[in-house]
Design a protein around this motif. Sequence first.
Motif, PDB file in Angstrom:
ATOM      1  N   ALA A 107       0.812  -1.222   0.000  1.00  0.00           N
ATOM      2  CA  ALA A 107       0.000   0.000   0.000  1.00  0.00           C
ATOM      3  C   ALA A 107       0.842   1.268   0.000  1.00  0.00           C
ATOM      4  O   ALA A 107       0.406   2.308  -0.493  1.00  0.00           O
ATOM      5  CB  ALA A 107      -0.938  -0.008   1.207  1.00  0.00           C
ATOM      6  N   ALA A 108       2.046   1.200   0.582  1.00  0.00           N
ATOM      7  CA  ALA A 108       2.881   2.402   0.684  1.00  0.00           C
ATOM      8  C   ALA A 108       3.954   2.489  -0.393  1.00  0.00           C
ATOM      9  O   ALA A 108       4.728   3.444  -0.404  1.00  0.00           O
ATOM     10  CB  ALA A 108       3.547   2.460   2.060  1.00  0.00           C
ATOM     11  N   ALA A 109       4.008   1.513  -1.303  1.00  0.00           N
ATOM     12  CA  ALA A 109       5.086   1.514  -2.295  1.00  0.00           C
ATOM     13  C   ALA A 109       5.040   2.760  -3.165  1.00  0.00           C
ATOM     14  O   ALA A 109       6.057   3.438  -3.365  1.00  0.00           O
ATOM     15  CB  ALA A 109       5.007   0.249  -3.153  1.00  0.00           C
ATOM     16  N   LEU A 110       3.870   3.089  -3.685  1.00  0.00           N
ATOM     17  CA  LEU A 110       3.728   4.285  -4.519  1.00  0.00           C
ATOM     18  C   LEU A 110       3.495   5.530  -3.679  1.00  0.00           C
ATOM     19  O   LEU A 110       4.108   6.572  -3.908  1.00  0.00           O
ATOM     20  CB  LEU A 110       2.581   4.103  -5.514  1.00  0.00           C
ATOM     21  CG  LEU A 110       2.275   5.309  -6.411  1.00  0.00           C
ATOM     22  CD1 LEU A 110       3.495   5.707  -7.238  1.00  0.00           C
ATOM     23  CD2 LEU A 110       1.089   5.011  -7.319  1.00  0.00           C
ATOM     24  N   MET A 111       2.613   5.450  -2.686  1.00  0.00           N
ATOM     25  CA  MET A 111       2.281   6.630  -1.903  1.00  0.00           C
ATOM     26  C   MET A 111       3.485   7.150  -1.121  1.00  0.00           C
ATOM     27  O   MET A 111       3.691   8.359  -0.997  1.00  0.00           O
ATOM     28  CB  MET A 111       1.134   6.306  -0.942  1.00  0.00           C
ATOM     29  CG  MET A 111      -0.192   5.996  -1.612  1.00  0.00           C
ATOM     30  SD  MET A 111      -0.865   7.392  -2.552  1.00  0.00           S
ATOM     31  CE  MET A 111      -0.324   6.978  -4.204  1.00  0.00           C
ATOM     32  N   GLY A 112       4.292   6.250  -0.589  1.00  0.00           N
ATOM     33  CA  GLY A 112       5.493   6.688   0.098  1.00  0.00           C
ATOM     34  C   GLY A 112       6.452   7.396  -0.834  1.00  0.00           C
ATOM     35  O   GLY A 112       7.058   8.414  -0.485  1.00  0.00           O
ATOM     36  N   ALA A 113       6.584   6.849  -2.052  1.00  0.00           N
ATOM     37  CA  ALA A 113       7.451   7.493  -3.034  1.00  0.00           C
ATOM     38  C   ALA A 113       6.947   8.883  -3.392  1.00  0.00           C
ATOM     39  O   ALA A 113       7.723   9.845  -3.463  1.00  0.00           O
ATOM     40  CB  ALA A 113       7.544   6.621  -4.283  1.00  0.00           C
ATOM     41  N   LEU A 114       5.645   9.017  -3.607  1.00  0.00           N
ATOM     42  CA  LEU A 114       5.097  10.323  -3.983  1.00  0.00           C
ATOM     43  C   LEU A 114       5.255  11.339  -2.854  1.00  0.00           C
ATOM     44  O   LEU A 114       5.508  12.529  -3.100  1.00  0.00           O
ATOM     45  CB  LEU A 114       3.626  10.177  -4.366  1.00  0.00           C
ATOM     46  CG  LEU A 114       3.347   9.363  -5.640  1.00  0.00           C
ATOM     47  CD1 LEU A 114       1.849   9.318  -5.924  1.00  0.00           C
ATOM     48  CD2 LEU A 114       4.101   9.935  -6.839  1.00  0.00           C
ATOM     49  N   LYS A 115       5.088  10.890  -1.619  1.00  0.00           N
ATOM     50  CA  LYS A 115       5.306  11.790  -0.480  1.00  0.00           C
ATOM     51  C   LYS A 115       6.756  12.253  -0.438  1.00  0.00           C
ATOM     52  O   LYS A 115       7.039  13.445  -0.259  1.00  0.00           O
ATOM     53  CB  LYS A 115       4.933  11.078   0.820  1.00  0.00           C
ATOM     54  CG  LYS A 115       5.165  11.906   2.077  1.00  0.00           C
ATOM     55  CD  LYS A 115       4.249  13.116   2.125  1.00  0.00           C
ATOM     56  CE  LYS A 115       4.482  13.919   3.401  1.00  0.00           C
ATOM     57  NZ  LYS A 115       3.579  15.086   3.489  1.00  0.00           N
ATOM     58  N   ALA A 116       7.695  11.322  -0.616  1.00  0.00           N
ATOM     59  CA  ALA A 116       9.110  11.688  -0.603  1.00  0.00           C
ATOM     60  C   ALA A 116       9.446  12.616  -1.772  1.00  0.00           C
ATOM     61  O   ALA A 116      10.155  13.617  -1.609  1.00  0.00           O
ATOM     62  CB  ALA A 116       9.973  10.429  -0.654  1.00  0.00           C
TER      63      ALA A 116
END
Length: 376
Positions: A107-116
Amino acid sequence: MAVRVFVLFTLGYFLSYFYRSANAVLAKDLSQELGLGPAELGLMTSLFYLAFAAAQLPLGSLLDRFGPRVVTPSLLLLAALGSLVFGLAQGFGTLALGRALIGVGMAAALMGALKAFSLWFPKSYATVSTLLVGLGATGGLMAATPLALLKEAVGWRGVFLFGGLVVALVALAIYLGVRNAPPGVAWPRSGEGGGLWEVLRNGRLLRVAFLALAFAGSFLALQTLWAGAYAYHLGLRALEVGNLLFLYSGMAVFGFLVSGYLADRLGTARVLLFASLLFALGLLLLLLRVLAPAYALMGFFGAFNILTLTQARELVAGHLVGRGTTLVNLFGIGGTFLLQWGVGGVVAALGYQAAFLGLLGLLLLAVVLYLPLLRK
């Protein structure tokens, strides 16, 4: 450091894309070995998206508070566990549990990248973000013809058992190798905004979210299961199905790579609308069984659905980026769960033509509701 941040998050998203897409090639093996019908196959595969979607809203708050360096690898370890459970499964229940764990973990693979990336690459966010997705989407390519060949060599269970180890190693690399923000850049703290409630009251954001439901949901429901199952239904052999899925995913990679470039120059809303209509044309060709052009169109223009997340960032304040993007992603991934499961039910009752006609109608409705966003 910026290059390392980009590469490691791209690896994480590559794995997410591989796992979400794998069942399209494995559908026949899973059905035969474990006795799954179309409805069970659709439900089990869609649990990735249900679990993924359920994690989105709390994930947004966690990313805004703690950052992706801790949140993303923590969840990836759950995906590694899910991969092992899936690979050892002897029945529908264990298979479903493994698939759901993989969904939460990714779940955080893309969202974490976009946040960073909102902090590491603020001036080229759309271009860098879609480059991430384009490169990460090669996981879909690996889940096509290469996976069909690998499955013949080591079996579908071997793919998932080894994959769990790979996911755990990437999680460790992200934790050790990235920072939440560049040196000297402060981590955004919540200001006067109302947090999640402020995001939920944003009418323009909700229109984007519904488009994500219909557009991203249809694109992924087809790519990760029903495009493969439909080709098998028409009598194609495993390698022929793999080649069609390779075409779909290969065109998606190109679509991801150019979508941000076009959005930065022509405007996100305009590009999204154009791509949605051409994806609808691909669905129409699929209804007419013109397979290769349909898969190419749906792959290339379907990839432009990622711009719904780019537009979400444009519509919220900086300290709400995590919550705004995860809300839109909730609709996109939740839509994938509903549509992937729903297509299975409709196929079992009425056949593929009725199911694909339903996807086309839903997308056109979402496009009509999205039209006001063309006005700034």
